[in-house]
Motif scaffolding. Structure first.
Motif, PDB file in Angstrom:
ATOM      1  N   TYR A  27       0.834  -1.206   0.000  1.00 42.69           N
ATOM      2  CA  TYR A  27       0.000   0.000   0.000  1.00 42.69           C
ATOM      3  C   TYR A  27       0.872   1.261   0.000  1.00 42.69           C
ATOM      4  CZ  TYR A  27      -3.588  -3.399   1.198  1.00 42.69           C
ATOM      5  OH  TYR A  27      -4.423  -4.477   1.182  1.00 42.69           O
ATOM      6  N   SER A  28       1.906   1.282   0.814  1.00 41.54           N
ATOM      7  CA  SER A  28       2.854   2.385   0.774  1.00 41.54           C
ATOM      8  C   SER A  28       3.652   2.319  -0.524  1.00 41.54           C
ATOM      9  CB  SER A  28       3.817   2.303   1.968  1.00 41.54           C
ATOM     10  OG  SER A  28       3.158   2.543   3.192  1.00 41.54           O
ATOM     11  N   PRO A  29       3.720   3.407  -1.295  1.00 41.90           N
ATOM     12  CA  PRO A  29       4.464   3.372  -2.558  1.00 41.90           C
ATOM     13  C   PRO A  29       5.914   2.938  -2.390  1.00 41.90           C
ATOM     14  CG  PRO A  29       3.113   5.343  -2.448  1.00 41.90           C
ATOM     15  CD  PRO A  29       3.050   4.708  -1.088  1.00 41.90           C
ATOM     16  N   GLY A  30       6.514   3.288  -1.265  1.00 44.16           N
ATOM     17  CA  GLY A  30       7.903   2.937  -1.039  1.00 44.16           C
ATOM     18  C   GLY A  30       8.099   1.582  -0.387  1.00 44.16           C
ATOM     19  N   ALA A  31       7.006   0.840  -0.241  1.00 45.78           N
ATOM     20  CA  ALA A  31       7.078  -0.503   0.354  1.00 45.78           C
ATOM     21  C   ALA A  31       6.240  -1.450  -0.488  1.00 45.78           C
ATOM     22  CB  ALA A  31       6.585  -0.468   1.792  1.00 45.78           C
ATOM     23  N   ARG A  32       6.591  -1.530  -1.748  1.00 43.64           N
ATOM     24  CA  ARG A  32       5.798  -2.299  -2.703  1.00 43.64           C
ATOM     25  C   ARG A  32       6.713  -3.230  -3.492  1.00 43.64           C
ATOM     26  NH1 ARG A  32       1.976   1.708  -5.550  1.00 43.64           N
ATOM     27  NH2 ARG A  32       1.197   1.863  -3.412  1.00 43.64           N
ATOM     28  N   PRO A  33       7.321  -4.220  -2.840  1.00 48.18           N
ATOM     29  CA  PRO A  33       8.221  -5.132  -3.552  1.00 48.18           C
ATOM     30  C   PRO A  33       7.453  -5.962  -4.576  1.00 48.18           C
ATOM     31  CG  PRO A  33       7.770  -5.932  -1.335  1.00 48.18           C
ATOM     32  CD  PRO A  33       7.193  -4.562  -1.417  1.00 48.18           C
ATOM     33  N   SER A  34       8.164  -6.417  -5.592  1.00 47.77           N
ATOM     34  CA  SER A  34       7.540  -7.223  -6.640  1.00 47.77           C
ATOM     35  C   SER A  34       7.540  -8.689  -6.235  1.00 47.77           C
ATOM     36  CB  SER A  34       8.285  -7.042  -7.962  1.00 47.77           C
ATOM     37  OG  SER A  34       9.637  -7.471  -7.822  1.00 47.77           O
ATOM     38  N   GLY A  35       6.602  -9.432  -6.795  1.00 51.03           N
ATOM     39  CA  GLY A  35       6.532 -10.866  -6.535  1.00 51.03           C
ATOM     40  C   GLY A  35       5.695 -11.193  -5.325  1.00 51.03           C
ATOM     41  N   ALA A  36       4.787 -12.152  -5.473  1.00 51.39           N
ATOM     42  CA  ALA A  36       3.896 -12.509  -4.377  1.00 51.39           C
ATOM     43  C   ALA A  36       4.656 -13.020  -3.158  1.00 51.39           C
ATOM     44  CB  ALA A  36       2.887 -13.556  -4.847  1.00 51.39           C
ATOM     45  N   GLY A  37       5.809 -13.637  -3.385  1.00 49.29           N
ATOM     46  CA  GLY A  37       6.572 -14.185  -2.270  1.00 49.29           C
ATOM     47  C   GLY A  37       7.000 -13.144  -1.252  1.00 49.29           C
ATOM     48  N   LEU A  94      -3.128  -2.310  -6.079  1.00 49.96           N
ATOM     49  CA  LEU A  94      -4.070  -3.418  -5.938  1.00 49.96           C
ATOM     50  C   LEU A  94      -3.348  -4.750  -5.992  1.00 49.96           C
ATOM     51  CD1 LEU A  94      -6.892  -4.554  -5.660  1.00 49.96           C
ATOM     52  CD2 LEU A  94      -7.210  -4.248  -8.133  1.00 49.96           C
ATOM     53  N   THR A  95      -2.379  -4.861  -6.883  1.00 49.57           N
ATOM     54  CA  THR A  95      -1.605  -6.102  -6.942  1.00 49.57           C
ATOM     55  C   THR A  95      -0.889  -6.354  -5.619  1.00 49.57           C
ATOM     56  OG1 THR A  95      -1.308  -6.002  -9.331  1.00 49.57           O
ATOM     57  CG2 THR A  95       0.321  -7.272  -8.094  1.00 49.57           C
ATOM     58  N   GLY A  96      -0.340  -5.302  -5.031  1.00 55.53           N
ATOM     59  CA  GLY A  96       0.308  -5.462  -3.737  1.00 55.53           C
ATOM     60  C   GLY A  96      -0.659  -5.973  -2.683  1.00 55.53           C
ATOM     61  N   GLY A  97      -1.874  -5.429  -2.656  1.00 59.96           N
ATOM     62  CA  GLY A  97      -2.853  -5.889  -1.692  1.00 59.96           C
ATOM     63  C   GLY A  97      -3.292  -7.322  -1.939  1.00 59.96           C
ATOM     64  N   LEU A  98      -3.503  -7.672  -3.196  1.00 59.71           N
ATOM     65  CA  LEU A  98      -3.913  -9.035  -3.530  1.00 59.71           C
ATOM     66  C   LEU A  98      -2.802 -10.052  -3.288  1.00 59.71           C
ATOM     67  CD1 LEU A  98      -5.872  -8.263  -6.803  1.00 59.71           C
ATOM     68  CD2 LEU A  98      -6.857  -9.140  -4.680  1.00 59.71           C
TER      69      LEU A  98
END
Length: 271
Positions: free
Chosen positions: A58-68, A189-193
């Motif tokens: 949710y935080s723009p600066g805490a949005r790593p890629s990958g579901a893991g 949204l991807t980060g939340g999901l």
């Protein structure tokens, strides 16, 4: 304010008297730290210092890629890192939805960092696991989990003017616009999901009894959590415990019943 922790930057809203007891508030999906806006004035008036944080994804600066990167243990570590960065040895925790899941784990695995726990809408993970074993109705209530884990979830929730997302938020009225607009931000949204996509039962299966004073707040029109999980949560708290049941309210307790929730939080903290 922005708080740096674990190589990430978290958006945090602070408020209340600087010398007040610290309260860390953790939101759920698909909301953000603003879901506590209606609750905070009561906490500040009681002399508490609050920190409402946007969690990872949710935080723009805490949005790593990958579901893991969204395993629940990472969110637990984020809480500890944010507390460290704020110079807070221990805090009262208030969590709703996924925020409650994180709060249960922080309280269970790091009780020295938690003064009290107020979990909203989501019960102790072991109580939920039991309910899923013995109540087919509880399995049905969580059927949406698989949908949110699917690769088409983003399109489903945002398609048609975000109709599905807006329907989820129906009970909170115009405030839904805050979250729908935010979820249009690239990657949010991807980060939340990804919290759903990354979740594994094994991540919570070893959680034991909670040893800090705890209140569980549940609402009787919550479509996610049934009564079995609610009642069996008491089995997993060895400290002082209270169940607060709010009538006529859906899953969105902090915005539908902020006064009742504030009463529960303040009673638990003891101010």
């Amino acid at each position: 304010m922005q708080v740096k922790a674990r190589g990430l930057t978290f958006e945090v809203t602070e408020g209340g008297p600087e010398d007040g007891q610290p309260v860390l508030l953790l939101h759920g999906f698909p909301q953000d730290r603003r879901e506590f806006d209606l609750l905070l004035p009561r906490l500040h008036a009681a002399g508490l210092r609050t920190y409402a944080m946007d969690q990872r994804g949710y935080s723009p600066g805490a949005r790593p890629s990958g579901a893991g990167s969204y395993r629940i243990g990472e969110a637990v570590a984020d809480v500890l890192g944010v507390l460290d960065s704020l110079g807070i040895e221990s805090a009262h925790l208030v969590g709703h939805d996924w925020g409650a899941q994180v709060a249960w784990l922080v309280a269970g695995r790091h009780p020295e960092r938690v003064r009290t726990l107020t979990a909203v809408s989501v019960p102790h993970p072991r109580a939920m696991m039991l309910a899923l074993r013995v109540r087919p109705s509880q399995q049905a209530r969580l059927a949406y989990f698989q949908l949110f884990r699917s690769p088409v979830a983003e399109k489903l929730l945002l398609g048609g003017g975000a109709l599905v997302l807006r329907r989820m938020f129906g009970p909170i009225g115009p405030r839904a616009d805050l979250y729908v607009k935010a979820m249009r931000e690239p990657g949010r949204l991807t980060g939340g999901l990804n919290w759903y996509r990354a979740f594994r039962t094994a991540d919570v299966a070893d959680l034991g009894e909670i040893t800090v004073p705890t209140t569980f707040v549940w609402s009787d029109r919550d479509g996610v959590v049934g009564l079995t999980a609610v009642l069996r949560t008491a089995d997993w708290v060895s400290a002082d415990y209270q169940l607060v049941a709010i009538r006529g309210v859906s899953h969105w307790v902090p915005e539908q019943a902020p006064a009742e929730l504030a009463d529960a939080v303040l009673a638990r903290i003891g101010v």
